[in-house]
Design an enzyme around this catalytic site. Structure first.
Site, short mmCIF file in Angstrom:
data_model
loop_
_atom_site.label_atom_id
_atom_site.label_comp_id
_atom_site.label_asym_id
_atom_site.label_seq_id
_atom_site.Cartn_x
_atom_site.Cartn_y
_atom_site.Cartn_z
N ALA A 11 0.86 -1.18 0.00
CA ALA A 11 0.00 0.00 0.00
C ALA A 11 0.90 1.24 0.00
CB ALA A 11 -0.96 -0.01 1.19
N GLY A 18 5.61 8.34 1.40
CA GLY A 18 6.50 8.09 2.53
C GLY A 18 7.43 6.92 2.21
N HIS A 19 6.83 5.83 1.72
CA HIS A 19 7.67 4.67 1.34
C HIS A 19 8.63 5.05 0.21
CE1 HIS A 19 3.91 2.49 2.78
NE2 HIS A 19 4.84 1.94 3.51
#
Ligand code: PAF
Length: 287
Positions: A32, A36-37
């Protein structure tokens, strides 16, 4: 980008890279993916020859079966994003691949794992230690990247790394926020329109907490004001707000107990969705 489904494939890819003297950056995720990732992936890309991103919704870290069941799973979109970031390997295993038999290891994570998330979600950090220790073992990363939004998780992973003798570097990365201040999280997709509109109040309250610290309030005063202000807002319910030492995660009664700056860690139910966030207090406040 190659998608690896088995531990053996991961081990082989890593062995080949290591034999060629390449550094490996690991970005563990539960998928998901959001910006940020992606910020972690970009940092890993800048600092390493080979980037491995894992996508695995780890059942052993969920203490609530409903949370595990409804956790967003968006593998195709995730892989497309990783491909666009020039990730070398996406490790996307099944539960059976990771846990061919139950993982019965119990890590002695100590007091960092007993407060806040550890107290509210029994078993959660042991599950995190189980999966991350397996990933460290298989991917043998030179560097592993984790977001500071889950700041207590980083402290716990550091402790696990000591226990297992991990010799790579753990790289904490800044919290990424939406334009209105809401910390990016896969859980934000669960917010309905009203909750999404309310959620930025959390970051505003954290910023106000830092302002009161700077103006001379004690940690206890900052805590009371922050919790009171957020609970007064319709749709918000603070589970905890603790002002803690950045390494030990233990609450501080006075600012000087955390000379390099305490961290304010908060968990708030917003329209029924559990959101977490944190903020750093200044290194040398007045009280
Ligand atoms: O932070 C997360 O997404 C997870 O806890 C992690 C580190 C990927 C382990 O499952």
């Amino acid at each position: 980008m190659k998608i690896l489904r088995t531990v053996e494939q991961l081990r082989e890819a890593v062995a080949e890279a290591k034999a060629a003297g390449r550094s490996i950056g690991l970005v563990p995720t539960m998928g998901a993916l959001h910006d940020g990732h992606i910020s972690l992936v970009r940092k890993a890309r800048q600092q390493n020859d080979v980037v491995v991103t894992s996508i695995f919704v780890n059942p052993t870290q969920f203490n609530n079966p409903d949370d595990l069941r409804t956790y967003p799973r968006t593998e195709q979109a995730d892989c497309a994003l990783l491909e666009a970031e020039s990730v070398d390997f996406a490790f996307v295993p099944s539960v059976e691949e990771i846990y061919p038999e139950p993982d019965t290891r119990v890590f002695d994570l100590g007091s960092v794992a007993e407060v806040m998330e550890g107290a509210m979600r029994p078993g959660h950090f042991n599950g995190v230690a189980q999966i991350v220790s397996k990933l460290f073992d298989w991917a043998r990363p030179t560097r592993a990247y984790f977001g500071r939004k889950d700041i207590q998780q980083i402290a716990v992973i550091r402790r696990m790394a000591q226990i297992v003798g991990f010799d790579g570097t753990i790289v904490p990365c800044p919290i990424m926020r939406e334009a209105d201040g809401l910390a990016m999280s896969s859980r934000n997709t669960r917010l309905d329109a009203a909750a999404r509109a309310t959620a930025p109040a959390i970051y505003r309250a954290l910023c106000a907490a830092v302002d009161s610290c700077t103006a001379g309030a004690t940690p206890a005063q900052v805590k009371d004001t922050t919790v009171g202000a957020l609970n007064a807002i319709d749709g918000l319910d603070v589970e905890y707000f603790e002002i803690v030492h950045p390494d030990t995660m233990q609450p501080v009664a006075a600012w000087h107990e955390a000379p390099e700056g305490a961290i304010g860690c908060i968990t708030v139910f917003c329209g029924g969705v559990r959101l977490i966030d944190n903020i750093s207090f200044p290194a040398t406040p007045q009280s």
